[in-house]
Design an enzyme around this catalytic site. Sequence first.
Site, short mmCIF file in Angstrom:
data_model
loop_
_atom_site.label_atom_id
_atom_site.label_comp_id
_atom_site.label_asym_id
_atom_site.label_seq_id
_atom_site.Cartn_x
_atom_site.Cartn_y
_atom_site.Cartn_z
CE LYS A 55 1.65 -2.75 -0.05
NZ LYS A 55 0.58 -3.58 0.51
NE ARG A 153 -4.94 -8.34 2.51
CZ ARG A 153 -4.14 -7.31 2.80
NH1 ARG A 153 -4.63 -6.08 2.83
NH2 ARG A 153 -2.86 -7.50 3.06
CG HIS A 185 -0.72 -8.60 6.30
ND1 HIS A 185 0.53 -8.05 6.33
CD2 HIS A 185 -1.58 -7.56 6.15
CE1 HIS A 185 0.45 -6.74 6.19
NE2 HIS A 185 -0.83 -6.41 6.09
NE ARG A 241 5.00 -9.27 5.17
CZ ARG A 241 4.33 -9.96 6.08
NH1 ARG A 241 4.88 -11.03 6.63
NH2 ARG A 241 3.11 -9.61 6.43
CE1 TYR A 287 -17.05 23.79 -12.07
CE2 TYR A 287 -15.35 22.35 -11.18
CZ TYR A 287 -15.91 23.02 -12.25
OH TYR A 287 -15.34 22.92 -13.49
CB CYS A 334 -11.43 21.82 -9.74
SG CYS A 334 -12.43 23.13 -8.99
CG ASP A 336 -7.11 19.87 -14.43
OD1 ASP A 336 -6.49 18.81 -14.56
OD2 ASP A 336 -8.14 20.15 -15.07
#
Length: 398
Positions: A55, A153, A185, A241, A287, A334, A336
């Site tokens: 997944k 869940r 699970h 699993r 920053y 930052c 990028d």
Amino acid sequence: MDTTAAPTTPPAHRPTATVPAGVSGCVEIDLSAISDNVRELRRRAGDAEVMAVVKADGYGHGALPAARAALAGGATWLGVAQLAEALTLRGAGVEAPMLTWLYVPGAEVEAALRADIDVTISADWQLRQVLDAARSIGSPARVHLKVDTGLARNGAFGAAWSDLVRGAAAAAAEQAIEVVGVWSHFAYADAPDHPTVRQQQERFVEAVAELEREGVHPQLRHLANSAATLTNPSAHYDLVRPGLAVYGLSPTPDLGSSADYGLREAMRLVARLSLVKDIPQGQGVSYGHSYLTDRDTRLGLVPLGYSDGIPRNASNAGPALLDGRRLTIAGRVCMDQFLLDLGPDATAEPGDEVVLFGAGALGEPTAEDWAAATGTISYEIITRVGARVPRYYVEGQG
């Protein structure tokens, strides 16, 4: 098959691909590591089959190549969360047995059944939707019933499980569905001594017995994730699993490292410096100037940022390896880019490679190191690497 820990030591060497020219950074994925990890998990699983969970785009490794590598390593099943993920793998030609477990009303259940994908049923509405789809295609649907044994869940909980069992038994008697499996699970599999582990196993056994009393005898009982596969043989049942462990990371880092479990990391995240410059003592960096240089020094700019999956809270914390030296991100991450304080005597140049995480056996920072530095788990570190970072696949010397 022997289920004891083997005295395996992952190979300390594998070929390391360089970042292609002109590319700011890349993910290198060793497919042979995935195959070898599955072989080790299969060994530990004893007589149980192995469902490799692919997944979230194969935990960031690429669902299709990860699936093929896992099958080459001996996995007999594949697991994906979203129904669309399963359809994509089928469309790419993957024919192995496959289970999916998350979908909403109106999802393409009929398409999944036509593609021979097993679907999970956790609620009465899902049973109705699957029955409608099965009748539409004129053949029984292969299903796995999921019981909530304490995670709260996905899965049917309490009286809802009993209702689901009765409905599924009636549908099976009509040959509208084939109940292939029953599963649940763990909540605390990464802490195998936690009392909920035994409680959930006991509840699971009770849930299976309730199903069998209604005349339904599934082929597969499955409960163990990566952590339980590695630490709790009593929970292996008919199928395990593993997810994270398929990719060579330890699901229980407090109990053992990847190497301790005979696994090796499949993913490396590597970048190139795009700029190196001299900065005086006392200069604020990035920053907010949360980092101040404490001497005249050189800074190196790494052109990856939080849009590429570098956690922003790795600011002043995330590790990196440059020319054999461990460094720490200097200042804020930052969108990028981020900076490294290379030190006043650094000889680094633009284009030099920086390993952000990779193989612990090679002395590289690991995804677990990044998780510890940022207060998260290694699962998040590897799955958050963005699509802007290209993936390159290699075959290591395992």
